[in-house]
Design an enzyme around this catalytic site. Structure first.
Site, PDB file in Angstrom:
ATOM      1  N   PHE A   1       0.827  -1.207   0.000  1.00  0.00           N
ATOM      2  CA  PHE A   1       0.000   0.000   0.000  1.00  0.00           C
ATOM      3  C   PHE A   1       0.861   1.258   0.000  1.00  0.00           C
ATOM      4  CE2 PHE A   1      -3.134  -2.881   2.069  1.00  0.00           C
ATOM      5  CZ  PHE A   1      -4.226  -2.629   1.250  1.00  0.00           C
ATOM      6  N   ASP A   2       0.437   2.254  -0.750  1.00  0.00           N
ATOM      7  CA  ASP A   2       0.957   3.600  -0.565  1.00  0.00           C
ATOM      8  C   ASP A   2       0.317   4.123   0.717  1.00  0.00           C
ATOM      9  OD1 ASP A   2       2.192   6.071  -1.050  1.00  0.00           O
ATOM     10  OD2 ASP A   2       0.414   6.819  -2.074  1.00  0.00           O
TER      11      ASP A   2
END
Length: 212
Positions: free
Chosen positions: A47-48
């Site tokens: 995930f960012d």
């Protein structure tokens, strides 16, 4: 059985189209249809942070000025001028301070910050906002835990600006559900190690890569 198989093959494009549309309605962007067919083989999700695990709507929480000349209002107005027109989520934190100054010759360095020329109290100067290494040419210790950007003028530090971006309420549940399916969850972010590690800790101590 054979007829059913033939129908499945023939209807495959329709099924994929319908699935992609349904996923898009839930905020998931699928660029290629074959991705859907490989979802069952996923063993790691990266995930960012900003705008994905967090809301992507940072707010200014603190301003720490290095001198007795510049006011907090001026500092935020200069930062807003530098960030004006930027699509980066950090720019949203300064949108309410726009209008007092205007930046010329703006240039964004991806992953580092933004620079520009600003006429400030009658003097034209070169300003930078972003990571210390970009603003003053060296790494500086952050004034406190959290997310900070540095404002500089003519290569000298002017002020630290503290930002806060809340974790999405759905993020812990999403991470928990993935982990229960034996899927490893990581974070990859360009933000500093302190803020990324804090988010990782809030999500159960998952692994992360920061400042990339």
């Amino acid at each position: 059985g054979l007829v059913g198989s033939e129908m499945c093959i023939r209807d495959r494009p329709t099924v994929l189209t319908a699935t992609v549309s349904a996923m898009r309605a839930h905020g998931l962007l699928i660029l290629k249809g074959h991705v859907i067919e490989t979802l069952t083989h996923i063993n790691r999700v990266v995930f960012d942070k900003t705008g994905t695990l967090t809301y992507g709507k940072p707010k200014v929480t603190d301003v720490r000025i290095f001198n007795d000349v510049d006011s907090e209002a001026d500092i935020l107005a200069v930062a807003a001028a530098l960030e004006q027109g930027s699509s980066h989520p950090i720019a949203r934190a300064f949108s309410e301070y726009l209008g007092l100054y205007k930046a010329e010759d703006r240039h964004i360095t991806t992953g580092a910050g933004v620079q520009g020329q600003i006429l400030y109290k009658g003097q034209l100067g070169a300003y930078r906002l972003g990571k210390p290494s970009f603003v003053v040419g060296e790494d500086l210790s952050l004034p406190a835990a959290g997310q900070w950007v540095l404002l500089g003028r003519e290569g000298k530090a002017v002020a630290w600006i503290g930002l806060s971006d809340s974790l999405r309420q759905s993020a812990p549940l999403a991470v928990d559900r993935l982990q229960k399916q034996n899927i490893t969850v990581n974070i990859a972010s360009g933000d500093n190690t302190q803020i990324v590690s804090q988010v990782a800790a809030e999500l159960g101590g998952i692994d992360y890569r920061a400042a990339i």
